[in-house]
Every structure is written in C-alpha cells, then in structure tokens.
Design an enzyme around this catalytic site. Structure first.
Site, PDB file in Angstrom:
ATOM      1  N   ASN A  81     -73.404 112.092  25.979  1.00 58.72           N
ATOM      2  CA  ASN A  81     -72.741 111.556  24.783  1.00 58.72           C
ATOM      3  C   ASN A  81     -72.237 112.670  23.889  1.00 58.72           C
ATOM      4  O   ASN A  81     -72.829 113.746  23.813  1.00 58.72           O
ATOM      5  CB  ASN A  81     -73.704 110.661  23.988  1.00 58.72           C
ATOM      6  CG  ASN A  81     -72.967 109.780  23.000  1.00 58.72           C
ATOM      7  OD1 ASN A  81     -71.980 109.121  23.370  1.00 58.72           O
ATOM      8  ND2 ASN A  81     -73.387 109.778  21.747  1.00 58.72           N
ATOM      9  N   ARG A  82     -71.085 112.405  23.250  1.00 59.28           N
ATOM     10  CA  ARG A  82     -70.486 113.384  22.338  1.00 59.28           C
ATOM     11  C   ARG A  82     -71.495 113.795  21.265  1.00 59.28           C
ATOM     12  O   ARG A  82     -71.712 114.969  21.023  1.00 59.28           O
ATOM     13  CB  ARG A  82     -69.232 112.751  21.713  1.00 59.28           C
ATOM     14  CG  ARG A  82     -68.509 113.629  20.763  1.00 59.28           C
ATOM     15  CD  ARG A  82     -67.292 112.938  20.233  1.00 59.28           C
ATOM     16  NE  ARG A  82     -67.599 111.705  19.502  1.00 59.28           N
ATOM     17  CZ  ARG A  82     -66.699 110.944  18.897  1.00 59.28           C
ATOM     18  NH1 ARG A  82     -65.425 111.267  18.961  1.00 59.28           N
ATOM     19  NH2 ARG A  82     -67.057 109.848  18.254  1.00 59.28           N
ATOM     20  N   THR A  83     -72.127 112.792  20.633  1.00 56.30           N
ATOM     21  CA  THR A  83     -73.156 113.089  19.635  1.00 56.30           C
ATOM     22  C   THR A  83     -74.493 113.128  20.378  1.00 56.30           C
ATOM     23  O   THR A  83     -75.078 112.084  20.690  1.00 56.30           O
ATOM     24  CB  THR A  83     -73.173 111.999  18.537  1.00 56.30           C
ATOM     25  OG1 THR A  83     -71.833 111.817  18.079  1.00 56.30           O
ATOM     26  CG2 THR A  83     -74.075 112.373  17.388  1.00 56.30           C
ATOM     27  N   ALA A  86     -73.396 106.560  24.237  1.00 55.15           N
ATOM     28  CA  ALA A  86     -74.747 106.144  23.819  1.00 55.15           C
ATOM     29  C   ALA A  86     -74.644 105.173  22.650  1.00 55.15           C
ATOM     30  O   ALA A  86     -75.545 105.053  21.830  1.00 55.15           O
ATOM     31  CB  ALA A  86     -75.583 107.369  23.444  1.00 55.15           C
ATOM     32  N   LYS A 134     -77.786 111.109  19.543  1.00 58.05           N
ATOM     33  CA  LYS A 134     -77.855 109.670  19.868  1.00 58.05           C
ATOM     34  C   LYS A 134     -78.352 109.474  21.301  1.00 58.05           C
ATOM     35  O   LYS A 134     -79.094 108.529  21.591  1.00 58.05           O
ATOM     36  CB  LYS A 134     -76.479 109.012  19.689  1.00 58.05           C
ATOM     37  CG  LYS A 134     -76.274 108.561  18.251  1.00 58.05           C
ATOM     38  CD  LYS A 134     -74.847 108.198  17.953  1.00 58.05           C
ATOM     39  CE  LYS A 134     -74.371 106.920  18.586  1.00 58.05           C
ATOM     40  NZ  LYS A 134     -72.971 106.612  18.172  1.00 58.05           N
ATOM     41  N   THR A 186     -69.079  90.285  18.551  1.00 57.54           N
ATOM     42  CA  THR A 186     -68.628  91.518  19.167  1.00 57.54           C
ATOM     43  C   THR A 186     -68.447  92.592  18.099  1.00 57.54           C
ATOM     44  O   THR A 186     -68.888  92.411  16.957  1.00 57.54           O
ATOM     45  CB  THR A 186     -67.365  91.237  20.016  1.00 57.54           C
ATOM     46  OG1 THR A 186     -67.039  92.430  20.729  1.00 57.54           O
ATOM     47  CG2 THR A 186     -66.168  90.803  19.184  1.00 57.54           C
ATOM     48  N   ASP A 233     -74.838  91.991  27.600  1.00 55.09           N
ATOM     49  CA  ASP A 233     -73.973  93.103  28.053  1.00 55.09           C
ATOM     50  C   ASP A 233     -74.599  93.860  29.225  1.00 55.09           C
ATOM     51  O   ASP A 233     -73.910  94.222  30.178  1.00 55.09           O
ATOM     52  CB  ASP A 233     -73.726  94.095  26.905  1.00 55.09           C
ATOM     53  CG  ASP A 233     -72.725  93.560  25.894  1.00 55.09           C
ATOM     54  OD1 ASP A 233     -71.915  92.697  26.253  1.00 55.09           O
ATOM     55  OD2 ASP A 233     -72.755  94.035  24.734  1.00 55.09           O
ATOM     56  N   LYS A 267     -72.416  93.656  16.238  1.00 54.16           N
ATOM     57  CA  LYS A 267     -73.530  93.454  17.167  1.00 54.16           C
ATOM     58  C   LYS A 267     -74.895  93.906  16.639  1.00 54.16           C
ATOM     59  O   LYS A 267     -75.912  93.354  17.030  1.00 54.16           O
ATOM     60  CB  LYS A 267     -73.236  94.173  18.492  1.00 54.16           C
ATOM     61  CG  LYS A 267     -72.195  93.478  19.339  1.00 54.16           C
ATOM     62  CD  LYS A 267     -72.041  94.200  20.661  1.00 54.16           C
ATOM     63  CE  LYS A 267     -70.945  93.576  21.491  1.00 54.16           C
ATOM     64  NZ  LYS A 267     -70.758  94.291  22.756  1.00 54.16           N
TER      65      LYS A 267
HETATM   66  P1  ATR Z   1     -69.614 100.094  21.492  1.00 51.72           P
HETATM   67  O1  ATR Z   1     -70.319  98.946  20.839  1.00 51.72           O
HETATM   68  O2  ATR Z   1     -68.279  99.720  22.081  1.00 51.72           O
HETATM   69  O3  ATR Z   1     -70.483 100.838  22.443  1.00 51.72           O
HETATM   70  P2  ATR Z   1     -70.042 102.199  19.573  1.00 51.72           P
HETATM   71  O4  ATR Z   1     -71.445 101.766  19.399  1.00 51.72           O
HETATM   72  O5  ATR Z   1     -69.257 102.569  18.359  1.00 51.72           O
HETATM   73  O6  ATR Z   1     -69.187 101.075  20.291  1.00 51.72           O
HETATM   74  O7  ATR Z   1     -70.040 103.425  20.608  1.00 51.72           O
HETATM   75  C1  ATR Z   1     -68.880 104.104  20.956  1.00 51.72           C
HETATM   76  C2  ATR Z   1     -69.222 105.179  21.979  1.00 51.72           C
HETATM   77  O8  ATR Z   1     -68.001 105.859  22.353  1.00 51.72           O
HETATM   78  C3  ATR Z   1     -70.171 106.275  21.470  1.00 51.72           C
HETATM   79  O9  ATR Z   1     -70.939 106.765  22.536  1.00 51.72           O
HETATM   80  C4  ATR Z   1     -69.164 107.324  20.983  1.00 51.72           C
HETATM   81  O10 ATR Z   1     -69.688 108.636  20.923  1.00 51.72           O
HETATM   82  P3  ATR Z   1     -70.461 109.154  19.572  1.00 51.72           P
HETATM   83  O11 ATR Z   1     -71.851 108.594  19.681  1.00 51.72           O
HETATM   84  O12 ATR Z   1     -70.406 110.614  19.659  1.00 51.72           O
HETATM   85  O13 ATR Z   1     -69.685 108.579  18.415  1.00 51.72           O
HETATM   86  C5  ATR Z   1     -68.144 107.251  22.076  1.00 51.72           C
HETATM   87  N1  ATR Z   1     -66.846 107.800  21.649  1.00 51.72           N
HETATM   88  C6  ATR Z   1     -65.964 107.253  20.793  1.00 51.72           C
HETATM   89  N2  ATR Z   1     -64.874 108.048  20.662  1.00 51.72           N
HETATM   90  C7  ATR Z   1     -65.083 109.134  21.475  1.00 51.72           C
HETATM   91  C8  ATR Z   1     -64.313 110.316  21.808  1.00 51.72           C
HETATM   92  N3  ATR Z   1     -63.105 110.540  21.283  1.00 51.72           N
HETATM   93  N4  ATR Z   1     -64.850 111.193  22.690  1.00 51.72           N
HETATM   94  C9  ATR Z   1     -66.064 110.970  23.233  1.00 51.72           C
HETATM   95  N5  ATR Z   1     -66.838 109.874  22.976  1.00 51.72           N
HETATM   96  C10 ATR Z   1     -66.351 108.960  22.111  1.00 51.72           C
END
Ligand code: ATR
Length: 268
Positions: free
Chosen positions: A138-140, A116, A143, A51, A91, A55
C-alpha cells in the site's frame, strides 16, 4: 436517482424469482447519512447497500453487526430485520467467489493485494481464512501495517506487508500467482509515475482488478497483452450482489440471470 449497476442485476433477479421487490439507488451526502438510514428503517425497507464513502460511517448506525463486517470495520449490505438493522460486508466473499469461479486455487496460490483501504481490507480478511501466502502493498505503509496487526489479532494469521514502491513491487510480484488491484487507481489513463507503470507481469499470473464500470482498466489491458488470465471487477460486483441478495431474500441468487442483466446493460 444515482447511476449504479446494482439495480440492473437485483431487479433482474427479483423478476426471475417472482419476488415483489424493487431496488433503487440514491445518492446520499455524508451529512445526511443518519437521516437517510432512519428514513429507510422507518419505512420498513427490507434492506439496502451502502457504498463509497459511507461504508465505515454506516457502522455506527447499525443495531447489530455480522462477524465479518465487525472484523473489517465496514458494511456494504444492511438487512432490516423487523426494525433492527444488521450490517454485513459481502465484498470479501464476492471477491473470493470471483476468484474461485475463475479457476483460482485459493490454498495453493500466492496472492499480492494492492491497497489497504475498505475494499482491500474486506478481501484480505476473507482471503486470510483460506490462503496462506498473502502480500499487501500500500502507498501509505502504516495502513498496511495496521491491517497486518488486525489480521493477526482477529484471525491469528500472518500476512506480509510492504510499501507500494517499485522495489517492493518487483520483489513481491516475482513470487506471485494472483495479483489483485484493490486500490481506487485503474480507470482511465495512468498519471506519470503511477505504480501501474512499474508492474512487470508474468504470463502465468492471474490478474484481478476490482475497478468496474467504464472501459477495461489499464491494468487488465496490460495483463491481457502479456497473456495473463484476467478477472474484471464486474465479477466482484456480481458475487457481492448475489451474497447480498441471499441475505435479503433468504433465497439462492439467480447468478446467470444477474450476470446476463449486467452484460446486456454493458452492451447498451
Ligand atoms: P475503497 O473503499 O474503494 O477501498 P479507500 O478506502 O479510500 O477506498 O481506499 C483506496 C485505496 O486506494 C487505498 O489503498 C489507497 O492508498 P492509501 O492508503 O495510500 O491512500 C489507494 N490509492 C488511492 N489512490 C492511489 C494512488 N494514486 N496510488 C496508489 N494507491 C492509491
């Protein structure tokens, strides 16, 4: 040993089917991942889950990848096939099964996925095989764009992507039947300015939050108050676990036993 809900459901399943196996969880620091994998392999362990945050990194330690794991570029389940480590990703199937079992018609719904990252990628790849209307915010943004390109290249399917902003949320949600939060945001109080505060939910929507453990997420609370149908993250944990169980044992997972074990554990 690390706190995880997976041992609870897998050990209940092994006991139910009389399989002489035990599931234990360990915390592995990133710098020890390679050694940890070697150790598991050398001891002939049947399989394991990985996890966050391993991953993606685990992929390079696999001898073989299942097609789904290869597409996503991430592994959450490993089968030790007589010394050959085969990486899978359950998943996506877990999420799809959670949606289906909760009455979502995949081919006839319009989905919005928030996120994303690793989990979102698994869900989007699985969903893109069955659903036609998928939006990813997605925030970024880059991606999300990269995910769109990969889905097009690998599955020949089109998805829509946009930044996770108030404007796009409002626009996209107005045409959404099923909202999936696959970001890591959700447990606990929302920070000011969080996108969670910008969500306008329609009561006809189904809302699925993959965050599990701890109290009900803010999103699900809000959705429930609006009269939406809600699907908690524990459902995804259950079905991704069931799929992993089947990979390791070659036997059908006793879903109800696993579900009950999780529910009993939650009540404690
Ligand atoms: P996981 O394996 O749980 O999916 P991850 O690959 O780190 O973990 O992805 C986390 C996701 O949550 C991403 O889409 C991230 O957005 P970014 O790609 O912009 O980083 C999103 N995320 C995390 N914190 C966030 C926040 N405060 N607001 C919006 N999106 C957030």
């Amino acid at each position: 040993m690390e706190h995880s809900l997976s041992p609870v459901m897998h050990n209940a399943a092994f006991a139910e089917l009389g399989i002489d196996c035990v599931y234990v969880s360990f915390r592995v620091l990133p710098r020890w991942l390679r050694d940890a994998v070697r150790g598991l392999r050398s001891q002939g362990i049947l399989g394991f889950n990985v996890t966050f945050p391993h991953k993606i990194e685990i992929v390079r330690h696999m001898q073989k990848l299942d097609q789904t794991a290869e597409r996503i570029g991430a592994v959450n389940t490993v089968l030790n096939a007589e010394g050959e480590l085969v990486g899978y990703n359950t998943d996506g199937v877990g999420a799809i099964e959670a949606l289906k079992q909760n009455g979502v018609d995949l081919s006839d719904s319009s989905f919005t996925i928030l996120g994303a990252g690793g989990a979102a990628r698994a869900i989007v790849f699985a969903l893109a095989e069955k659903a036609t209307r998928i939006h990813v915010l997605n925030r970024t943004f880059r991606k999300a764009e990269r995910l769109k390109r990969e889905v097009k290249r690998k599955l020949r399917k089109d998805i829509e992507v946009a930044p996770l902003s108030k404007k796009w949320l409002t626009q996209t949600l107005s045409a959404t039947n099923v909202l999936v939060n696959a970001t890591s945001v959700g447990a606990g109080a929302e920070p000011r300015g969080s996108f969670m505060n910008e969500l306008h939910l329609d009561r006809a929507m189904t809302v699925f939050d993959i965050v599990y453990g701890g109290p009900e997420s803010t999103l699900l609370q809000k959705a429930r108050q609006q009269g939406c149908k809600t699907i908690p993250g524990i459902e995804m944990l259950l079905y991704q676990g069931a799929s992993a169980f089947e990979i390791w044992t070659g036997r059908g997972a006793p879903i109800e036993t696993m579900r009950m074990a999780l529910a009993n554990h939650e009540r404690q």
